[in-house]
Design an enzyme around this catalytic site. Structure first.
Site, PDB file in Angstrom:
ATOM      1  N   ASP A  39      29.285  -5.873 -37.135  1.00 28.68           N
ATOM      2  CA  ASP A  39      29.117  -6.898 -36.106  1.00 28.68           C
ATOM      3  C   ASP A  39      28.617  -6.309 -34.791  1.00 28.68           C
ATOM      4  O   ASP A  39      28.869  -6.844 -33.710  1.00 28.68           O
ATOM      5  CB  ASP A  39      30.425  -7.664 -35.884  1.00 28.68           C
ATOM      6  CG  ASP A  39      31.585  -6.755 -35.482  1.00 28.68           C
ATOM      7  OD1 ASP A  39      31.400  -5.519 -35.454  1.00 28.68           O
ATOM      8  OD2 ASP A  39      32.672  -7.284 -35.202  1.00 28.68           O
ATOM      9  N   LYS A  90      42.405  -1.383 -21.991  1.00 30.38           N
ATOM     10  CA  LYS A  90      42.294  -2.396 -20.952  1.00 30.38           C
ATOM     11  C   LYS A  90      42.924  -1.936 -19.628  1.00 30.38           C
ATOM     12  O   LYS A  90      43.924  -2.495 -19.158  1.00 30.38           O
ATOM     13  CB  LYS A  90      42.930  -3.707 -21.414  1.00 30.38           C
ATOM     14  CG  LYS A  90      42.223  -4.333 -22.609  1.00 30.38           C
ATOM     15  CD  LYS A  90      42.831  -5.652 -23.018  1.00 30.38           C
ATOM     16  CE  LYS A  90      42.073  -6.238 -24.210  1.00 30.38           C
ATOM     17  NZ  LYS A  90      42.638  -7.534 -24.656  1.00 30.38           N
ATOM     18  N   ASP A 146      28.416  -6.831 -29.235  1.00 33.19           N
ATOM     19  CA  ASP A 146      29.273  -7.255 -30.338  1.00 33.19           C
ATOM     20  C   ASP A 146      28.819  -8.657 -30.731  1.00 33.19           C
ATOM     21  O   ASP A 146      28.924  -9.596 -29.948  1.00 33.19           O
ATOM     22  CB  ASP A 146      30.733  -7.263 -29.877  1.00 33.19           C
ATOM     23  CG  ASP A 146      31.708  -7.682 -30.971  1.00 33.19           C
ATOM     24  OD1 ASP A 146      31.307  -8.449 -31.870  1.00 33.19           O
ATOM     25  OD2 ASP A 146      32.865  -7.269 -30.932  1.00 33.19           O
TER      26      ASP A 146
END
Length: 288
Positions: A39, A90, A146
Site C-alpha cells: 500500500d 508519535k 500510503d
C-alpha cells in the site's frame, strides 16, 4: 521471472510471512532481499538502497521519508552515518522528521530473529537489530504516499503523475482536450470531444465514449465509459461499465465487473464486484 505465492493460514503480521518463506529467502547465497508493503507508492530507489545496504554491511535497511508533521507517525532517529538509533512513536515534541516508508532491504541473517508465528517486524524485530547496531536507514528522495485508502490512492496517483511529468514526460498522454497530467494505455480508445484531466489514468483495453469528462480518477483495465458521462475523484475497477450520461463523483469506488446503467448519479458509492446498479446513489453508501 518466477512468482511464488505463499498462503497464510492465519494473519502472520509483517515478519511472520518471512519465516514462511525462509527457504526461498535464505538459499545459501547470502544475497539481500526486499520486503515491500503493497500500500505504498513512491519512486522505489531499490538499486540505490541495495548499494547503501551492502556498503554498510547492514542486517537490515529501512527506507525513510521526510514528512512535514512527524507527530502523526512513528519517527526514526538516525545518526549522520544513517544508523538507526531509536524509534519514537508519535512524538509530542520535535525529535526528527523521518518516518518508516514501508520498504526494507534485509540480509538473510535477519531470519534468525523471526519465529514462525504472528510477528511485527517493526515492533518486535527492528528494535533488536538497531540495538545491535545493524539497522540503517536510507532516505527517499521524491514522493511517497500510503495509498491504502481510496482518497490516498488518488493522491498517490497525482504524485506519481507529477513525477512522470518531471522524469519521463513522454510517457504522458498529450492531445487536444487533455488538461494536466494524464496516463493512457496504448490499447485504450478515446472518443471525440472528450475532456480528460488533470490526474487521470486509463488502463489497457478501455473504451472511453464521445464527450466524456474524466478528472482525478483511475479507470482500470477493460472498462468502458459511455458517451457524455462525467467521472471525478473516483476509482473504476477492472472490466466495469459506466453507461451514457452518468455522473460519478465524491470518491466512488467500483469493484471489478460493476455495471452502471445509463443516466444515473452516484455520490460516494462503494460498490462490491459483479454488481449491477440500476438506480442513482444520492448519498455515500456501500452497496453489497
Amino acid at each position: 521471472m518466477v512468482l511464488v505465492c505463499i498462503q497464510e493460514k492465519e494473519p502472520m503480521g509483517t515478519a511472520g510471512p518471512l519465516a514462511l518463506a525462509r527457504e526461498l529467502l535464505d538459499y545459501g547465497s547470502g544475497q539481500p532481499f526486499f520486503v515491500l508493503n503493497s500500500d505504498v507508492a513512491c519512486q522505489y530507489p531499490l538499486k540505490e538502497m541495495l548499494e547503501f545496504h551492502r556498503a554498510r554491511g547492514a542486517e537490515a535497511t529501512i527506507l525513510v521519508t521526510k514528512v512535514d508533521d512527524p507527530s502523526k507517525y512513528g519517527v526514526v532517529i538516525i545518526n549522520e552515518y544513517g544508523q538507526v538509533q531509536q524509534f519514537v512513536e508519535k512524538p509530542k515534541e520535535f525529535v526528527g522528521d523521518k518516518i518508516n516508508a514501508g520498504i526494507y532491504c534485509c540480509s538473510p541473517k535477519i531470519l534468525d530473529r523471526i519465529e514462525l508465528r504472528p510477528t511485527s517486524i517493526e515492533k518486535e524485530v527492528f528494535p533488536h537489530v538497531a540495538a545491535d547496531g545493524q539497522l540503517f536507514a536510507f532516505t527517499l528522495g521524491g514522493y511517497w504516499m500510503d495509498v491504502g485508502q481510496p482518497k490516498d490512492y488518488l493522491k498517490g496517483l497525482t504524485l506519481h503523475l507529477d513525477s512522470l511529468n518531471i522524469h519521463n514526460p513522454s510517457a504522458l498522454y498529450n492531445t487536444p482536450g487533455v488538461t494536466g497530467n494524464v496516463l493512457v494505455a496504448p490499447s485504450a480508445k478515446i472518443g471525440t470531444g472528450c475532456k480528460i484531466g488533470p490526474d487521470v489514468s486509463i488502463g489497457e483495453g478501455c473504451v472511453i465514449g464521445d464527450g466524456v469528462r474524466l478528472s482525478n480518477c483511475v479507470v482500470m483495465r477493460g472498462c468502458s465509459i459511455g458517451n457524455h458521462s462525467k467521472v471525478d475523484k473516483c476509482i473504476i475497477g477492472w472490466d466495469s461499465k459506466v453507461g451514457s450520461w452518468c455522473r460519478l463523483e465524491n470518491h466512488c469506488v467500483l469493484g471489478e465487473d460493476v455495471q452502471v446503467k445509463s443516466e444515473l448519479y452516484m455520490n460516494g458509492a462503494v460498490v462490491l464486484p459483479h454488481k449491477e446498479i440500476k438506480e442513482s446513489v444520492l448519498q455515500p453508501n456501500i452497496i453489497l
